[in-house]
Design an enzyme around this catalytic site. Structure first.
Site, PDB file in Angstrom:
ATOM      1  N   LYS A   1       0.840  -1.199   0.000  1.00 18.48           N
ATOM      2  CA  LYS A   1       0.000   0.000   0.000  1.00 18.48           C
ATOM      3  C   LYS A   1       0.874   1.247   0.000  1.00 18.48           C
ATOM      4  O   LYS A   1       0.653   2.185  -0.787  1.00 18.48           O
ATOM      5  CB  LYS A   1      -0.904  -0.025   1.239  1.00 18.48           C
ATOM      6  CG  LYS A   1      -2.063   0.937   1.174  1.00 18.48           C
ATOM      7  CD  LYS A   1      -2.875   0.909   2.474  1.00 18.48           C
ATOM      8  CE  LYS A   1      -3.703  -0.363   2.604  1.00 18.48           C
ATOM      9  NZ  LYS A   1      -4.309  -0.502   3.960  1.00 18.48           N
TER      10      LYS A   1
ATOM     11  N   ARG B   1      -3.083   3.455   8.535  1.00 19.35           N
ATOM     12  CA  ARG B   1      -3.463   2.301   7.711  1.00 19.35           C
ATOM     13  C   ARG B   1      -2.346   1.270   7.671  1.00 19.35           C
ATOM     14  O   ARG B   1      -1.196   1.597   7.411  1.00 19.35           O
ATOM     15  CB  ARG B   1      -3.761   2.753   6.272  1.00 19.35           C
ATOM     16  CG  ARG B   1      -4.551   4.022   6.187  1.00 19.35           C
ATOM     17  CD  ARG B   1      -4.647   4.530   4.746  1.00 19.35           C
ATOM     18  NE  ARG B   1      -5.349   3.600   3.870  1.00 19.35           N
ATOM     19  CZ  ARG B   1      -5.425   3.764   2.553  1.00 19.35           C
ATOM     20  NH1 ARG B   1      -4.809   4.784   1.972  1.00 19.35           N
ATOM     21  NH2 ARG B   1      -6.085   2.900   1.825  1.00 19.35           N
TER      22      ARG B   1
ATOM     23  N   GLY C   1      -8.311  -6.334   4.510  1.00 15.74           N
ATOM     24  CA  GLY C   1      -9.182  -6.448   5.677  1.00 15.74           C
ATOM     25  C   GLY C   1      -8.618  -7.275   6.817  1.00 15.74           C
ATOM     26  O   GLY C   1      -9.273  -7.450   7.840  1.00 15.74           O
TER      27      GLY C   1
ATOM     28  N   MET D   1      -5.805  -6.725   8.584  1.00 18.21           N
ATOM     29  CA  MET D   1      -5.254  -5.926   9.680  1.00 18.21           C
ATOM     30  C   MET D   1      -6.076  -4.663   9.811  1.00 18.21           C
ATOM     31  O   MET D   1      -7.081  -4.498   9.150  1.00 18.21           O
ATOM     32  CB  MET D   1      -3.786  -5.637   9.416  1.00 18.21           C
ATOM     33  CG  MET D   1      -2.936  -6.880   9.607  1.00 18.21           C
ATOM     34  SD  MET D   1      -1.240  -6.537   9.267  1.00 18.21           S
ATOM     35  CE  MET D   1      -1.316  -6.112   7.562  1.00 18.21           C
TER      36      MET D   1
ATOM     37  N   ARG E   1      -3.821  -1.500  -6.129  1.00 18.89           N
ATOM     38  CA  ARG E   1      -3.013  -2.723  -6.024  1.00 18.89           C
ATOM     39  C   ARG E   1      -3.438  -3.651  -7.157  1.00 18.89           C
ATOM     40  O   ARG E   1      -4.529  -3.480  -7.729  1.00 18.89           O
ATOM     41  CB  ARG E   1      -3.219  -3.413  -4.681  1.00 18.89           C
ATOM     42  CG  ARG E   1      -4.645  -3.873  -4.465  1.00 18.89           C
ATOM     43  CD  ARG E   1      -4.820  -4.589  -3.130  1.00 18.89           C
ATOM     44  NE  ARG E   1      -6.229  -4.675  -2.808  1.00 18.89           N
ATOM     45  CZ  ARG E   1      -6.770  -4.318  -1.644  1.00 18.89           C
ATOM     46  NH1 ARG E   1      -6.015  -3.848  -0.677  1.00 18.89           N
ATOM     47  NH2 ARG E   1      -8.052  -4.428  -1.442  1.00 18.89           N
TER      48      ARG E   1
ATOM     49  N   HIS F   1      -3.512 -42.982  -0.644  1.00 16.90           N
ATOM     50  CA  HIS F   1      -3.879 -43.706  -1.859  1.00 16.90           C
ATOM     51  C   HIS F   1      -5.005 -43.000  -2.599  1.00 16.90           C
ATOM     52  O   HIS F   1      -4.924 -42.746  -3.803  1.00 16.90           O
ATOM     53  CB  HIS F   1      -4.296 -45.138  -1.487  1.00 16.90           C
ATOM     54  CG  HIS F   1      -4.725 -45.941  -2.675  1.00 16.90           C
ATOM     55  ND1 HIS F   1      -6.048 -46.030  -3.058  1.00 16.90           N
ATOM     56  CD2 HIS F   1      -4.014 -46.639  -3.588  1.00 16.90           C
ATOM     57  CE1 HIS F   1      -6.129 -46.780  -4.147  1.00 16.90           C
ATOM     58  NE2 HIS F   1      -4.900 -47.162  -4.496  1.00 16.90           N
TER      59      HIS F   1
ATOM     60  N   SER G   1      15.498 -41.735 -12.683  1.00 15.37           N
ATOM     61  CA  SER G   1      14.243 -41.054 -12.419  1.00 15.37           C
ATOM     62  C   SER G   1      14.107 -40.957 -10.903  1.00 15.37           C
ATOM     63  O   SER G   1      14.126 -41.969 -10.204  1.00 15.37           O
ATOM     64  CB  SER G   1      13.084 -41.849 -13.024  1.00 15.37           C
ATOM     65  OG  SER G   1      11.876 -41.179 -12.760  1.00 15.37           O
TER      66      SER G   1
ATOM     67  N   CYS H   1       9.613 -38.476 -10.995  1.00 16.58           N
ATOM     68  CA  CYS H   1       8.308 -39.077 -11.245  1.00 16.58           C
ATOM     69  C   CYS H   1       7.475 -39.248  -9.990  1.00 16.58           C
ATOM     70  O   CYS H   1       6.475 -39.920  -9.995  1.00 16.58           O
ATOM     71  CB  CYS H   1       8.472 -40.428 -11.944  1.00 16.58           C
ATOM     72  SG  CYS H   1       9.302 -41.651 -10.922  1.00 16.58           S
TER      73      CYS H   1
ATOM     74  N   TYR I   1      13.318 -33.771 -17.473  1.00  7.74           N
ATOM     75  CA  TYR I   1      11.856 -33.781 -17.523  1.00  7.74           C
ATOM     76  C   TYR I   1      11.260 -33.985 -16.133  1.00  7.74           C
ATOM     77  O   TYR I   1      11.934 -34.451 -15.218  1.00  7.74           O
ATOM     78  CB  TYR I   1      11.341 -34.870 -18.473  1.00  7.74           C
ATOM     79  CG  TYR I   1      11.588 -36.283 -18.003  1.00  7.74           C
ATOM     80  CD1 TYR I   1      10.681 -36.927 -17.144  1.00  7.74           C
ATOM     81  CD2 TYR I   1      12.719 -36.991 -18.401  1.00  7.74           C
ATOM     82  CE1 TYR I   1      10.914 -38.212 -16.691  1.00  7.74           C
ATOM     83  CE2 TYR I   1      12.955 -38.279 -17.954  1.00  7.74           C
ATOM     84  CZ  TYR I   1      12.049 -38.880 -17.103  1.00  7.74           C
ATOM     85  OH  TYR I   1      12.276 -40.142 -16.648  1.00  7.74           O
TER      86      TYR I   1
END
Ligand code: ADP
Ligand code: MG
Ligand code: MG
Length: 888
Positions: free
Chosen positions: A22, A92, A101, A103, A337, A455, A764, A831, A851
């Protein structure tokens, strides 16, 4: 001397760390010459110093505040607490990342019994002055002295009722002066044992400290936890000259977004109230007007406002969320903002801004949170439906999307009802591999135990099926066929709705809307693919998964878990036969049957992937996972094997392990029973040869050996595997190529990766097991203590969700370096579940892996996250071009 306080004119928008968002933006707007009330900012460092010195503010900071106050008084020609021309200010809060909102803010500070009269006289408006005073007393009491604001509201309501007023606007100056303010002050005195402070300097210092304290109030802490904002940043405090939207009908206050935050439309959208102050607009005391109405009410102000807010949007190169106030026909901007927005709005705005020439593609890619695009992919409940529904139970949002149907408590029942044409939900304590059919058949999954890598969670995400896990308030009575939530018991078949995006479940059926993949989406993803360096593969275990993976743009399969094929249909019977066999011959007989299934599966996968790389992992889990549970099931196997029930049950009992995750699994199985991998390898190679010939392409299967811990182990297992491959090739008279690599998932493998690399063409990283074994946390049991570890902050995040960069990550970096020292071109991938987690993907980019592999439904997220990692690097290199750095 360290500078702790800055006049707005001394700051700029790059100083968010110091001035908060701010404060930095107020400074920037002042410097742009916009109509912003003047003021100064006490820095976040001052807040941290306050906490460091045991919640006291030192004299140096105090005197810097006094200096700046003097400068503000000069600028405004007014004096705080003065009797000639009193200055009123707001105090502020404003942290680096906006926490709307969360604080506290205090308005109209500087009013007391004397200044209120002077203000009234100067403004020629007594009502306004007293209205401001009563607001100040209430806010100051609430924020600084923690007197419940409801008590003040109660006094106001009582007065309104006794006079028959409908709105705050009906309260007269008389009422405020003679009744309300005395009552407010009496309340303050009764609560605090002293008079309401009249000294404006005392009011100011008290308020600044209260804002510092509000950094650690409950709602701010919760907000930071939810949004992963560090707790040690501290807040800045802005002290700003007041302007007044409550001076009559030519005054007002409002908030707006420069574009629609829900769908991204390029149209100003907001609300305002005439004759009002501060939070009146959002507090719901009076119903605000749509911003379009301002064009009729105050056409000149509207035109000026539109020009300014569009200018701000251009300046910040992003959609803005703006607060403004009109004081007697003069417009002031109080805050700007970057506006919060939904996933679909973020997408549209980012793409539009590129087309408008305001940002480049790299920046556009960083404007979405990678996770947000999952909102775009799954069906969701409509906003209207959610607004009018109350959730009855909440758990972890394990897999996003919406599902409605009748709740059933077993996979069999779910499947049966699905076949009967019902929409069904699977509701269980937890799921296990046997529930797979039920998981496929249902619309959504709800479990009472388990975490984000349980799972149910992993499999549901893999299927792209919505799922909530760990809904603790849910208890299930399988025997009775009922489940209970909050003391209410429901029968199987009760209709429910499950929201895997939020983790909330509802009674009844809520309306669902399908997600639409618009042209913007395709365009953004094409930018992502241009810039990302990591390839994105999918974890896919069946031809169907492989097709989904291709649909989402996977560049190969990084992990095909062969054992997942073992549960389908009646294959499990052959698996059981294999496990419970006593002799090699019996086992081979069963394996030959399984071979037929596996070869067909692999063919389907190769066909779907048309030449893209496919990494197949050989059998990994402990055998007992496949054992029969009931006598009936044992009997079926016994018959097949020509044995008695007792014999096979005894054999089954010997397979039980105290700690199966660290037991007889992975390559250890291949040391004891080489014939299992031999069968799998034969199926992999035969299928590759057949499909290569069929499609006229070269398929080069990548065979991955799991759970390697020592060099000798991989040498032994690989020796058998190569022999089986060569045998298969001879039979089919083929010269097909292949690669053999290994999982790096045991810490010892990472530590000795140079030795292991001699025998592997690729690594991997199996980060689920690697995390489990590095921490020594059992993945399946973590649910009992993880919540405590997270709430106490011992763990910042669940290490099974986002990779632990300093520990597990160090092992990965080390193994990558050691592997490359032996084989510079060794292919490196990941993976585990982490392959679909944006933060972990950024880590993989940094380490330079080739990858990541994740479930098909996370492939888009991974592609975007990989592109963001690359884009952020490029943006950092050009960091001097400040405006391209995004807000967060
Ligand atoms: P939050 O961070 O919760 O949005 P703010 O500090 O923005 O809190 O303050 C809330 C509201 O108070 C603002 O939207 C604005 O309407 C009002 N306000 C704050 N400072 C001033 C000021 N100097 N003059 C007039 N109104 C102000
Ligand atoms: Mg605000
Ligand atoms: Mg593993």
């Amino acid at each position: 001397m360290k500078k702790y306080v800055y006049m707005f004119s001394e700051g700029n928008e790059m100083m968010r760390d110091t001035l908060g968002g701010k404060g930095a933006n107020l400074a920037s707007m002042v410097n742009l010459g916009l109509p912003v009330p003047q003021g100064f900012t006490v820095t976040t460092q001052a807040c941290n110093a306050y906490y460091d010195s045991g919640k006291v503010i030192d004299d140096d900071i105090k005197s810097q505040i006094e200096d700046c106050l003097e400068r503000l008084e000069k600028l405004s020609g007014k004096e705080l607490g003065g009797t000639d021309n009193p200055l009123l200010v707001s105090v502020r809060s404003g942290a680096k990342f906006s926490m709307p909102g969360m604080m506290d803010t205090i308005l109209n500070l500087g009013l007391n019994d004397v200044t209120v009269e002077i203000i009234a006289e100067k403004a020629g408006n007594k009502r306004f002055a007293y209205d401001s005073y009563r607001r100040f007393i209430q806010m100051y009491s609430d924020v600084v002295c923690e007197v419940d604001k409801e008590k003040f509201e109660h006094i106001l309501t009582t007065l309104k009722n006794s006079k028959g007023y409908e709105s705050d606007l009906d309260v007269t100056a008389e009422d405020f002066e003679k009744e309300l303010i005395p009552a407010y002050k009496d309340l303050f005195k009764a609560e605090m044992g002293m008079d309401f402070p009249q000294d404006a300097k005392v009011q100011l210092m008290g308020s600044i400290l209260a804002v510092f304290r509000s950094w650690n109030n409950d709602r701010a802490m919760i907000y930071r936890n939810l949004n992963n904002i560090p707790h040690d940043l501290g807040t800045a405090v802005n002290v700003q000259q007041m302007v007044f939207g409550n001076m009559g009908d030519s005054s007002g206050t409002g908030v707006l977004f420069t574009r629609n935050a829900a769908n991204g439309d390029n149209h100003i959208y907001g609300e305002y109230l005439i004759n009002a102050q501060g939070e009146d607009v959002v507090a719901g005391i009076r119903t605000p007007q749509k911003i379009d109405r301002l064009e009729e009410d105050m056409p000149e102000i509207y035109a000026q406002l539109v020009k300014i807010v569009k200018g701000l949007e251009t300046h910040y190169r992003d959609m803005q969320d703006i607060e403004f106030t009109v004081e007697e026909g003069t417009l002031y901007i109080l805050q700007t903002r970057n506006g919060k927005r939904t996933g679909s709005a973020a997408l549209k705005i980012a793409v539009d801004l590129v087309h408008e020439g305001l940002i480049n593609k790299h920046t556009a890619l960083t404007r979405l949170e990678a996770e947000q695009i999952s909102q775009l992919l799954h069906p969701n409940f409509t906003k209207e439906a959610l607004a009018s529904a109350t959730s009855i139970v909440e758990g972890l949002p394990a897999s996003p999307g919406a599902g409605c149907g009748k709740a059933y408590l077993s996979a069999d029942k779910v499947h049966e009802m699905k076949l009967a044409g019902e929409k069904v939900l699977l509701v269980r304590h937890e799921t296990s591999p046997e529930d797979i059919q039920g998981m496929v058949s249902c619309e959504g999954i709800l479990t009472s135990t388990g975490g984000m890598t349980s799972h149910a969670a992993v499999v549901a995400r893999g299927m792209g099926k919505c799922c909530i896990v760990g809904a603790k308030a849910l208890s299930i009575d399988y025997a009775a066929g009922t489940f209970t939530i909050d003391g209410v018991t429901y029968p199987e078949g009760t209709e429910m709705s499950v929201d895997g995006t939020t983790g909330k479940a509802y009674m009844g059926t809520l309306a669902v809307e399908e997600s639409e993949l618009t042209g913007d989406f395709a365009e953004l993803m094409s930018w992502a693919d241009e810039i990302k360096q990591l390839a994105v593969r999918a974890n896919a275990d069946s031809p169907k998964d492989a097709e989904a993976a291709i649909k989402f743009g996977a560049e190969g399969i990084g992990l095909c878990r062969t054992e997942h094929m073992f549960f389908e249909g009646d294959r499990i019977e052959y698996v059981r036969q294999m496990i419970l066999a006593d002799t090699l011959e019996e086992r081979i007989e069963a394996l030959d049957e399984l071979y037929k299934f596996q070869v067909e599966d692999f063919k389907g996968i190769y066909r779907a992937m048309v030449g893209l790389p496919v990494t197949v992992r050989l059998l990994d889990p402990p055998l007992h996972e496949f054992l029969p549970h009931t006598d009936e099931e044992y009997l079926a196997v016994a018959e097949k094997l020509g044995k008695t029930l007792e014999e096979v049950k005894l054999k089954g009992a010997t397979l039980h392990e105290a700690n199966p995750m660290l037991g007889h699994r992975g390559s250890r199985l291949a040391v004891t029973y080489p014939e299992i991998y031999n069968m799998q390898v034969r199926a992999i190679i035969d299928a590759a040869i057949d499909v290569s010939r069929e499609l006229g392409i070269d398929i080069i299967p990548e065979i991955m050996i799991p759970l390697i811990g020592t060099e000798a182990e991989i040498v032994f297992v690989k020796g058998n595997v190569v022999e089986a491959i060569e045998a298969a090739k001879r039979v089919k008279d083929s010269t097909i190529g292949y690669k053999i690599g290994t999982m790096i998932e045991i810490p010892r493998a990472a530590l000795t990766a140079d030795a292991i690399a001699k025998h592997a063409e690729f690594f991997s990283f199996g980060t689920n097991d690697l995390t489990q074994m590095t921490y020594g946390y059992s993945r399946d049991d973590i649910g009992s203590f993880l919540p405590d570890y997270l709430s106490t902050g011992i763990l910042p995040v669940d290490p099974f969700v986002s990779i632990d960069q300093s520990g597990v990550g160090q092992l990965i970096e080390m193994a990558a370096a050691k592997g490359r020292s032996v084989k510079p071109k060794i292919k490196l991938g990941i993976c585990g579940e982490h392959g679909g987690d944006p933060e972990s993907i950024k880590f993989c980019h940094k380490v330079g892996l080739s990858y990541v592999s994740c479930s098909p439904y996370r492939v888009l997220i991974a592609r975007l996250a990989a592109a963001q990692a690359a884009a952020e690097e490029i943006i950092l290199e050009h960091a001097t071009d400040s405006v391209l750095v995004s807000d967060k």
